[in-house]
Design an enzyme around this catalytic site. Structure first.
Site, mmCIF file in Angstrom:
data_model
loop_
_atom_site.group_PDB
_atom_site.id
_atom_site.type_symbol
_atom_site.label_atom_id
_atom_site.label_comp_id
_atom_site.label_asym_id
_atom_site.label_seq_id
_atom_site.Cartn_x
_atom_site.Cartn_y
_atom_site.Cartn_z
ATOM 1 N N GLU A 180 0.724 -1.247 -0.061
ATOM 2 C CA GLU A 180 0.124 0.048 -0.208
ATOM 3 C C GLU A 180 0.656 1.215 -0.109
ATOM 4 O O GLU A 180 2.146 1.156 0.420
ATOM 5 C CB GLU A 180 -0.843 0.190 1.122
ATOM 6 C CG GLU A 180 -1.872 -1.050 1.371
ATOM 7 C CD GLU A 180 -2.641 -0.957 2.753
ATOM 8 O OE1 GLU A 180 -2.153 0.002 3.853
ATOM 9 O OE2 GLU A 180 -3.371 -1.691 3.131
ATOM 10 N N LYS A 192 2.093 4.609 1.751
ATOM 11 C CA LYS A 192 2.284 4.975 3.099
ATOM 12 C C LYS A 192 1.757 6.502 2.939
ATOM 13 O O LYS A 192 2.333 7.297 2.463
ATOM 14 C CB LYS A 192 3.626 4.844 3.641
ATOM 15 C CG LYS A 192 3.530 5.199 5.135
ATOM 16 C CD LYS A 192 5.077 4.898 5.655
ATOM 17 C CE LYS A 192 4.903 5.447 7.189
ATOM 18 N NZ LYS A 192 4.061 6.405 7.836
ATOM 19 N N LEU A 193 0.596 6.825 3.581
ATOM 20 C CA LEU A 193 0.217 8.100 3.462
ATOM 21 C C LEU A 193 0.735 9.045 4.707
ATOM 22 O O LEU A 193 1.043 8.607 5.790
ATOM 23 C CB LEU A 193 -1.402 7.972 3.868
ATOM 24 C CG LEU A 193 -2.315 7.161 2.874
ATOM 25 C CD1 LEU A 193 -3.735 7.052 3.330
ATOM 26 C CD2 LEU A 193 -2.139 7.997 1.317
ATOM 27 N N ARG A 228 -2.979 9.606 11.631
ATOM 28 C CA ARG A 228 -3.618 8.666 12.044
ATOM 29 C C ARG A 228 -4.874 8.779 12.683
ATOM 30 O O ARG A 228 -4.740 9.350 13.640
ATOM 31 C CB ARG A 228 -3.011 7.677 12.633
ATOM 32 C CG ARG A 228 -3.219 6.240 12.891
ATOM 33 C CD ARG A 228 -3.010 5.321 11.710
ATOM 34 N NE ARG A 228 -3.563 3.763 11.993
ATOM 35 C CZ ARG A 228 -2.732 2.893 12.294
ATOM 36 N NH1 ARG A 228 -1.218 3.242 12.477
ATOM 37 N NH2 ARG A 228 -3.228 1.842 12.527
ATOM 38 N N LYS A 246 2.068 -5.400 3.907
ATOM 39 C CA LYS A 246 1.468 -6.397 5.159
ATOM 40 C C LYS A 246 1.156 -7.763 4.689
ATOM 41 O O LYS A 246 0.830 -8.019 3.487
ATOM 42 C CB LYS A 246 -0.122 -5.258 5.449
ATOM 43 C CG LYS A 246 0.122 -4.114 5.747
ATOM 44 C CD LYS A 246 -1.342 -3.553 5.951
ATOM 45 C CE LYS A 246 -1.031 -1.996 6.349
ATOM 46 N NZ LYS A 246 -2.600 -1.248 6.527
ATOM 47 N N LYS A 268 6.850 -1.100 7.195
ATOM 48 C CA LYS A 268 6.921 0.164 6.426
ATOM 49 C C LYS A 268 8.398 0.469 5.937
ATOM 50 O O LYS A 268 9.155 0.116 6.648
ATOM 51 C CB LYS A 268 6.450 1.262 7.380
ATOM 52 C CG LYS A 268 7.518 1.457 8.553
ATOM 53 C CD LYS A 268 6.977 2.559 9.360
ATOM 54 C CE LYS A 268 7.833 2.878 10.671
ATOM 55 N NZ LYS A 268 7.185 4.167 11.388
ATOM 56 N N LYS A 307 10.568 3.437 4.256
ATOM 57 C CA LYS A 307 10.633 4.887 3.512
ATOM 58 C C LYS A 307 12.046 5.044 2.898
ATOM 59 O O LYS A 307 12.902 4.513 3.337
ATOM 60 C CB LYS A 307 10.447 5.948 4.746
ATOM 61 C CG LYS A 307 8.807 5.917 5.248
ATOM 62 C CD LYS A 307 8.716 6.431 6.677
ATOM 63 C CE LYS A 307 9.005 7.828 6.468
ATOM 64 N NZ LYS A 307 8.693 8.636 7.849
#
Length: 911
Positions: free
Chosen positions: A271, A273-274, A278, A432, A449, A451
């Site tokens: 997905e 990562k926005l 949260r 995930k 995650k 980055k």
């Protein structure tokens, strides 16, 4: 029964001093077992007292919560923010204790982070306050735990209402009714850092075996304390519940090399990562609630119903008709409908506080569902939850969307997804496991995650110069914990930069050892930063350091950050997001740091994102990144700044020995006698010249107070003297004794000598004064503006209010200006009625603080009428012409107020 329960609580009986002494024992204990024992003893005694107090009552709501919210203040959610930090507390203590602003104790409180070499408490404001308060406070306080909580509630609510005067009043009550030890712990509770040396998990485990788990799914400390009051009774089902905030599941940092192994060599989801906030949404029909990852309630912002808020009115109709109840987990984003893009969190907006007229709109990006129509889904697999999520609402672009996912199997697909995220200027990607279940407050249980900044070599690094520092707190007390860094203005060709623009504050990335070593390296160069006289070589925005360092004495650090974002806190107009120190560039000279031009080039390169490189797969199938060439090292040019060079005195002829073996440091001269001329004359009279004052320097000569002179004054080690004294010595060819008129600054020993020789105006006690000297002394005496009685009354009223003395009967009328109906004709002093009761009332009013006037004019607050009411109509006519309307009262208001020792309700006495 309800009334008795609220008044009969354990907290209303337990002294706050008992809790503080327990916390003191916990902190001073060395081992974990001993710390636990002290807490358990306090908890057990509370529970025993609770059982005895409520033995005849059932279903009582009284619990350990009043104490627990003070022991774990960082988990407090019911009470709003206090709006108080260490500096504000220091100023309040100075004001409330009436400490001299420049006194030793006041400076200790204000400069609590500055190491002093005593107690070893630098950075620990509570400990420093304890030593200041100890001689000024009670030996033991009188407050209960309930009273302390009530006063803290008052501070929080008044902070929300911006009533600073009432905050001070509550703090004054706490100060006057508690000991220094209690205030030490009270300060830590307000700052929300108790420094007990024991974790919240340990506190929870001692309280109840299920406490930590229940708190993870509720974030409600009061619910934990009530439901788990009995340690022998466990909870059969601890799960996420509607309208109760839970701690969300989190992702761990992934190693791309091991991603397939971490995913158990099975397929996985990728997905985006926005980069938002949260947020969890709880819905029951038309009722909505929103909670942040830390359990804070943001329902007022986003909307409790379809008719209010920045989000709920726009998404309510998106839910399918059969969906009554649901709990969603996602990211709250800011969406620009004009460009149809999401905003990054680093830009200048706050999604939690967006106003209605903003060009941006709130969009909820959902990636998980935890409940649908009372069916709990936490134990369902992620694959199943994804299927259910798609049937809950119809996405509305820019308002409520489902985060899109792709299914992948290999490391190469992860690398491609990361490179695509870099190209799109996105924060990163999430990986995930489809078979993972939702575990509140757990990190890495199937969620990872990635980055760009986590991957070596993908980021553009910045070589920037340290120009300022901030003293640390807690474990970093006594050392620099953060540094202010800057970039250079591009200098002319062949020259070194002389002006630097601040860019960012950085403190992470260093170990304690590295931080200590760097601090040690720079220690001797730090100077206090004075906002009114900042160094000319360092240009700051609103963010100012506590200390600064001359650029030529500093070092370059290599910084890694996520992106460059706009900011008015720094002179560059931008700053770094998530900066951390990678290493200290010992291979570079201070002047080889990044320039403003370099920064602008980097800022425009990828819309501010510092990740612009791609990750590649090398021949050995391991991720590789392109190496960049190291910048060629410039050859060192050693030299001395012109104004620091020693004067050339080889051609000076000595004409006198009056300054023989006397060392001077001339900082600046005058227009008629510049610095070189003064230095030459000193040499002619046998003196020595140095460019920096040392232990043997007799005095510093200064014609003007520049930055260097101000720093010498602040050091308080040297006398700073005007050039006029030197000229007097040259003129008389003698060593003229110092007089106050020659002095700019005196070190303590000189000041002590002058106090014995001169009065505060510079007039000698022993030497005869001539006319010119007398005129000079008189010119230095400022007129003392004596205050009128009216001004004094206002000052007295303020003092009484500040220190809560305004409840004294003797000051009950202090803020009242009163006119008494003692004149046959209003405002005609010649028509005064002598010998009436109102004359006595005037004396009584003045005795109890009122200002009594004989002229009815603007500013009068009350008119007092006796038995004769014939002039009431005239008074009312007068009142209509006044901006501020006075009240017309019977004289019995004065009598009754004095008899009952408090002001009576005015409405009962109105005429």
């Amino acid at each position: 029964m309800a009334a008795s329960q609220t008044s009969q609580t354990v907290a209303s009986h337990v002294p706050f001093a008992d809790l503080c002494s327990t916390l003191e024992r916990i902190q001073k204990s060395k081992g974990r077992a001993e710390k636990i024992r002290h807490f358990r003893e306090f908890l057990d005694s509370w529970r025993k007292f609770h059982d005895a107090l409520h033995k005849n009552h059932k279903d009582v709501t009284d619990s350990f919560y009043p104490a627990m919210r003070l022991i774990l203040p960082q988990l407090e959610r019911e009470r709003m923010a206090y709006g108080i930090k260490e500096t504000m507390l220091a100023k309040l203590y100075i004001e409330l204790l009436n400490l001299p602003r420049d006194g030793k104790d006041a400076l200790k409180l204000l400069n609590y982070r500055t190491p002093t070499g005593t107690h070893g408490d630098a950075g620990d404001f509570a400990m420093i306050a304890y030593f200041v308060l100890k001689p000024r406070c009670l030996q033991k306080g009188s407050l209960t735990i309930q009273q302390v909580n009530d006063l803290l509630d008052s501070i929080a609510s008044n902070n929300s209402a911006k009533r600073k005067d009432l905050i001070k009043k509550s703090l004054l009550q706490l100060i006057t009714q508690s000991s220094a030890l209690e205030q030490k712990w009270l300060i830590r509770m307000i700052i929300k850092d108790l420094k007990l040396g024991v974790s919240q998990q340990t506190i929870f485990s001692v309280f109840h075996n299920d406490a930590a788990e229940l708190h993870n799914v509720t974030t409600d400390l009061e619910k934990v304390c009530r439901q788990l009051h009995d340690p022998s009774v466990g909870l059969s089902d601890i799960s996420i519940t509607l309208f109760s905030a839970f701690k969300p599941m989190l992702a761990a940092i992934a190693d791309i090399e091991h991603i397939e192994k971490d995913m158990k060599h099975q397929s996985f989801y990728i997905e985006t990562k926005l980069d938002g906030e949260r947020m969890q949404m709880h819905k029951d029909g038309d009722v909505y609630k929103y909670f942040s990852r830390n359990g804070y309630n943001y329902t007022d912002q986003f909307g409790a119903s379809p008719t209010e808020g920045s989000l709920t009115p726009f998404i309510h109709n998106a839910f399918k008709a059969d969906i009554q109840i649901c709990i969603l987990d996602g990211e709250m984003m800011a969406y620009n409908p004009n460009t149809q893009t999401f905003m990054q969190k680093g830009t200048k907006f706050d999604i939690k506080r967006m106003v209605e007229d903003s060009d941006l709109q709130t969009c909820y990006c959902v990636f998980d569902v935890l409940m649908v129509n009372n069916k709990k889904l936490g134990h369902e697999t992620l694959r199943k939850r994804y299927e259910i999520l798609s049937s809950i609402f119809t996405p509305i672009p820019g308002r409520i969307e489902i985060v899109q996912k792709t299914q992948a199997h290999t490391k190469n697909e992860v690398i491609d997804a990361l490179n695509e995220a870099i190209d799109k200027r996105e924060e990163g990607i999430m990986v995930k496991q489809p078979l993972s279940i939702y575990k509140p407050d757990k990190r890495g249980e199937g969620w990872l995650k990635i980055k760009p900044e986590y991957v070596s070599g993908l980021m553009d690094e910045l070589d920037i110069l340290i120009v300022g520092g901030y003293w640390g707190k807690g474990s970093r007390g006594g050392m620099m914990s953060h540094f202010l860094c800057a970039v250079a203005e591009k200098p002319p060709p062949g020259e070194k930069p002389s002006v630097f623009h601040t860019l960012s504050r950085v403190g992470s990335g260093c170990t304690m050892k590295e931080l200590y070593d760097l601090g040690l390296k720079l220690a001797k160069y730090w100077k206090p930063f004075h906002r009114k006289a900042p160094p000319s070589s360092i240009l700051c925005g609103t963010e100012k350091p506590e200390v600064y360092i001359e650029p030529c004495n500093s070092v370059i650090v290599q910084i890694k950050a996520a992106e460059i974002v706009p900011s008015d806190m720094y002179k560059t107009g931008c700053t770094l997001r998530f900066p951390r120190i990678e290493k200290i560039r010992d291979d570079k000279e201070w002047h080889e740091c990044m320039t403003l031009d370099d920064l602008e080039q980097l800022r425009g390169k990828a819309s501010g994102k510092l990740a612009s490189k791609h990750l590649y797969i090398g021949g050995d199938d391991e991720p590789q990144e392109k190496k960049r060439k190291a910048a060629p090292k410039m050859k060192k040019v050693i030299g001395i700044i012109e104004h620091l060079k020693a004067p050339n005195l080889t051609n000076v002829n000595k004409i006198s020995n009056i300054f023989e073996d006397v060392e001077f440091c001339v900082m600046s001269g005058t227009d008629s006698q510049p610095k070189p001329d003064l230095e030459n004359r000193i040499a002619e009279f046998g003196g020595y010249i140095v460019q920096n004052p040392g232990p043997d320097t007799y005095c510093v000569i200064a014609g003007s107070e520049n930055i260097r002179v101000k720093n010498i004054i602040l050091s308080n080690k040297h006398d700073v003297v005007k050039p006029a004294w030197l000229l007097e010595c040259f003129k008389t060819k003698s060593f003229v004794p110092w007089q106050p008129r020659f002095m700019i600054h005196m070190c303590p020993s000189t000041k002590e000598h002058f106090a014995r020789e001169y009065d505060c105006y510079g007039d000698s006690y022993f030497i005869d004064t001539d006319l010119n000297q007398l005129k000079e002394v008189f010119s230095g005496i400022k007129n003392s503006n004596e205050q009128t009685p009216e001004e004094m009354a206002s000052l007295i009223a303020d003092l009484e209010y500040r220190y809560s003395w305004d409840c004294s009967p003797l000051s009950m009328f202090r803020r009242h200006t009163v006119y008494l109906d003692s004149y046959a004709v209003i405002n005609d002093l010649s028509t005064k009625n002598e010998g009436t009761r109102l004359a006595i009332k005037a004396l009584e009013l003045r005795f109890h603080g009122a200002k009594v006037v004989s002229c009815l004019a603007e500013g009068v607050s009350h008119v007092i009428i006796g038995e004769d009411h014939s002039r009431v109509a005239d008074f009312k006519a007068f009142r209509r012409t006044f901006k501020r309307k006075f009240k017309i009262l019977k004289e019995s208001w004065v009598t009754d107020s004095i008899d009952k020792c408090e002001l009576q309700e005015e409405n009962q006495y109105l005429i």
